[in-house]
Design a protein around this motif. Structure first.
Motif, mmCIF file in Angstrom:
data_model
loop_
_atom_site.group_PDB
_atom_site.id
_atom_site.type_symbol
_atom_site.label_atom_id
_atom_site.label_comp_id
_atom_site.label_asym_id
_atom_site.label_seq_id
_atom_site.Cartn_x
_atom_site.Cartn_y
_atom_site.Cartn_z
ATOM 1 N N UNK A 111 5.431 12.636 2.841
ATOM 2 C CA UNK A 111 5.683 13.563 1.744
ATOM 3 C C UNK A 111 5.487 15.003 2.199
ATOM 4 N N UNK A 112 4.790 15.193 3.327
ATOM 5 C CA UNK A 112 4.539 16.516 3.885
ATOM 6 C C UNK A 112 5.758 16.941 4.711
ATOM 7 N N UNK A 113 6.517 17.925 4.209
ATOM 8 C CA UNK A 113 7.754 18.360 4.851
ATOM 9 C C UNK A 113 7.512 18.886 6.262
ATOM 10 N N UNK A 136 0.844 -1.196 0.000
ATOM 11 C CA UNK A 136 0.000 0.000 0.000
ATOM 12 C C UNK A 136 0.879 1.246 0.000
ATOM 13 N N UNK A 137 0.457 2.268 -0.731
ATOM 14 C CA UNK A 137 1.157 3.551 -0.707
ATOM 15 C C UNK A 137 1.006 4.163 0.686
ATOM 16 N N UNK A 182 11.051 2.010 1.316
ATOM 17 C CA UNK A 182 11.401 3.372 0.903
ATOM 18 C C UNK A 182 11.004 3.636 -0.551
ATOM 19 N N UNK A 183 11.361 4.814 -1.057
ATOM 20 C CA UNK A 183 10.990 5.222 -2.417
ATOM 21 C C UNK A 183 11.640 4.354 -3.491
ATOM 22 N N UNK A 221 7.710 5.055 2.262
ATOM 23 C CA UNK A 221 6.777 5.490 1.225
ATOM 24 C C UNK A 221 5.704 4.444 0.951
ATOM 25 N N UNK A 222 5.950 3.202 1.391
ATOM 26 C CA UNK A 222 4.991 2.111 1.179
ATOM 27 C C UNK A 222 5.049 1.176 2.384
ATOM 28 N N UNK A 223 3.941 0.494 2.610
ATOM 29 C CA UNK A 223 3.898 -0.553 3.630
ATOM 30 C C UNK A 223 3.469 -1.838 2.946
#
Length: 183
Positions: free
Chosen positions: A74-76, A68-69, A107-108, A149-151
């Motif tokens: 992504x929110x700094x 899942x994403x 990660x990404x 970034x993903x699980x």
């Protein structure tokens, strides 16, 4: 006439009170010392797998993994001010098999950063709700979490946990408590 005089005196006294005030020097530099420490609680992940989605002959089997994403980081602003995170997990197994659940933080670049393993016992009647030890992310482990970034979810039936027909459900609920510090 007395009434009119009393009315005027009352108005005069009330007006005089309005002009009385206390004053002190205001210290606007106090804003530099302001530190907010909000705490947020949110749902993280949930799934409910029905027994008809599980194929197992007692030899153990991996249920097709799911990724899942996870775009929270992504929110700094959130990433910069996060100082601690706690993840809580709860399973409810009514399936007559034992399971191993792995939550993989990715990660990404699709590289695994951390793995959280949960063992789920075989259903034997009654309540089979298991609450696991809270996973705490601070320091270096928090930095790994911030890169997530993903699980990914990998669910495996445990070899030898049963050969009879499968029935029931396997549920996972998880939540996150995040601690922030804003200066």
């Amino acid at each position: 006439m007395k009434r009119n005089l009393l009315y005027r005196i009352s108005i005069l006294l009330f007006s005089a009170v309005l002009f009385l005030s206390c004053a002190s020097d205001l210290d606007f530099d106090q804003i530099d010392d302001l530190k907010l420490k909000p705490v947020f609680v949110a749902n993280l992940a949930y799934f409910d797998i029905n027994a008809d989605q599980i194929e197992d002959n007692g030899q153990g089997q991996e249920i097709p993994p799911d990724v899942e994403e996870f775009d929270v980081f992504k929110n700094k602003f959130f990433t910069d001010n996060l100082v601690k995170a706690e993840l809580n997990f709860e399973t409810n197994n009514t399936v007559n098999r034992a399971f191993e659940i792995e939550l993989i933080l990715i990660d990404a670049n699709n590289q695994p950063l951390d793995t959280i393993k949960l063992e789920v016992s075989k259903y034997a009647g009654g309540s089979n709700i298991i609450q696991y030890t809270t996973e705490v992310f601070e320091g270096e482990r928090l930095n790994l979490l911030k890169r997530t970034m993903k699980i990914g979810f990998v669910i495996k039936t445990v070899t030898g946990s049963g050969t009879e027909a499968i029935s029931g459900n396997l549920k996972l609920k998880s939540g996150a408590t995040v601690y922030m510090e804003i200066e």
